[in-house]
Design an enzyme around this catalytic site. Sequence first.
Site, PDB file in Angstrom:
ATOM      1  N   ASP A 171      -1.974 -18.556  15.109  1.00 48.79           N
ATOM      2  CA  ASP A 171      -3.521 -19.460  15.048  1.00 48.79           C
ATOM      3  C   ASP A 171      -4.741 -18.600  15.771  1.00 48.79           C
ATOM      4  O   ASP A 171      -4.228 -18.457  17.208  1.00 48.79           O
ATOM      5  CB  ASP A 171      -2.567 -20.782  15.293  1.00 48.79           C
ATOM      6  CG  ASP A 171      -3.920 -21.688  15.195  1.00 48.79           C
ATOM      7  OD1 ASP A 171      -4.438 -22.316  14.380  1.00 48.79           O
ATOM      8  OD2 ASP A 171      -4.537 -22.027  16.498  1.00 48.79           O
TER       9      ASP A 171
ATOM     10  N   GLU B  28      -4.564 -15.226  11.604  1.00 53.99           N
ATOM     11  CA  GLU B  28      -5.933 -16.323  11.408  1.00 53.99           C
ATOM     12  C   GLU B  28      -6.886 -15.413  12.882  1.00 53.99           C
ATOM     13  O   GLU B  28      -6.804 -15.794  14.070  1.00 53.99           O
ATOM     14  CB  GLU B  28      -5.760 -17.960  11.595  1.00 53.99           C
ATOM     15  CG  GLU B  28      -7.184 -18.285  11.086  1.00 53.99           C
ATOM     16  CD  GLU B  28      -7.054 -19.839  12.100  1.00 53.99           C
ATOM     17  OE1 GLU B  28      -8.568 -20.633  11.354  1.00 53.99           O
ATOM     18  OE2 GLU B  28      -6.504 -20.179  13.037  1.00 53.99           O
TER      19      GLU B  28
END
Length: 572
Positions: free
Chosen positions: A254, A289
């Site tokens: 993330d 990401e």
Amino acid sequence: MVHGKWGARPIGADRWDFGLWAPDASDVAVDLAGAARPAQAAGDGWWQLETEAAAGDAYRWLIDGAAYPDPAARAQVGDVHGPSRLVDPSTFAWQAQWAGRPWHEAVVYELHLGTFTDEGTLAAARGQLVRLCELGVTMIELMPLAQFDGERGWGYDGVLPYAPHPAYGTPDDLRAFVDAAHGLGMGVLLDVVYNHFGPSGNYLGAWNEAFFHVDRTSLWGQGIAFETPAVREFFLANAVYWLEEYRFDGLRLDAVHAIEDRSGRHFLDELGDRVRGLEWDRQIHLVTEDERNLARYFTARAPFDATWNDDWHHAVHCLLTGEDESYYAPFAVDPVGDMATALADGYVEQGQPRPAGTLRGERSGHLPRTAFVNFTGNHDQVGNRARGERLHQLAPDRHAIRVVTALTLLSPFVPMLFMGDEFLTDAPFQFFADFSGDLAEAVRKGRAAEFAGFSSFSGEVPDPIARETFLASKIRAPDRPEQRAHEQFVHGLLTLRASHVVPLIARNPNPVATVRREGATIEARWSFEPGTLHVRACLGGPAGHFEPLAGPILQLAAASSPFAFSAAVTPE
């Protein structure tokens, strides 16, 4: 000898090794069954204890007389504030014989365990695996499981990165889920959060100031001291832990742009090398990401397989909704042109000047097509809207939804579906949490303030703390002919992808791309040598004649819509 290991691990029959890095502590012990067992200083701030204990026993660290949960606990007795529990991973009987799947076969399905089924458990989700397999999914991506405060939440507020959130089930329930997916031929990725801790239940700073930077913060809290070896090891070992003890097929990292590391070797590089340097009995995949649109992590010899490609989503979203605020502004100027760029190069923003003054990214046309995970919705892009609407709830033209879905699932990039989109669920995906007191009120106010200036988000923002907001996000099951028809449509697309597109990518993940745009029509050809994938799409504009490709494997057209699509494959 420096100990260098976090947490509690079984090392033999009823014997456990406990490790903790507490450089500021003068006295450390482990409380087992109410009895304090002193730990020994092991060098460089590490403390270690080897002692008798049994799986399931409760324990706490006693640090200078105060009791804390283990920051590397494999499970908790209850919530994040109480004692931890010993977990022995060797007692689970794995069944599937599994060597993994290559990344070019990936069709990713992102799901949140709490809202994927009515029960919101791993056991219930396991019951849906056959449906996903029959749909054509090959890789399930679970949103974060690290335990957070409260019962419900997205998972990005985790404070115990090694402990699966108990509302979903036990550690063995998680292993059973992964094992069942493997038995059906599907891999499982886990979304992990290494850029911050949640706001409630993180006790590391109470006794270990060196874990954080006093002078650095991120959007989500105090900066983590990744330059410190023991801190790096906390997260590096965590990545390996999920892959080893739960047999995940990979990790989705993330918001890696928020990992601030000023050391000579960035944490992300070391993580990639650590995972790739180990021997595995299956193929392991690493996905990021990253808002920076970097390229170097995804070259043929780089350690990461792919990155989420928000650029594709933004262009599609602007095309179908007309929204142009905030980060959508640059993509609202010419979304068809941006989609053509993405089909040619992967990223849209590659460091070139862009509308709205943006300047972001690196050249990406040389990267494998499989380095980009493309989607028309995910938890962020849906859930970070005030009311959590999905694309098909915002775009009035159902045929247009079909066209952009076909373009996403049949192009040579890795496609991802967000749970429920495959059957046009009526459920939104809203932001929800389970905090209390001042923190709950702060989350409510912050959520409302976030959307106060957006004309497209006018109206009341759902209360993120209310249980009803969480319940409204459960996707249920398809119960209308329109929903069942769309699910069959997606199944047909994924069948075409498996039979026609995947074999081409397997031969050559770097096809020569030729993309031509004329008005609202895009024509893209990927030459895989051997074999060619050819698509033509009309993406709006005045309705008119659409010339399909010769010998199409798929053709979509509707008299009521200016959107049309045709795809053809020239075999090797």
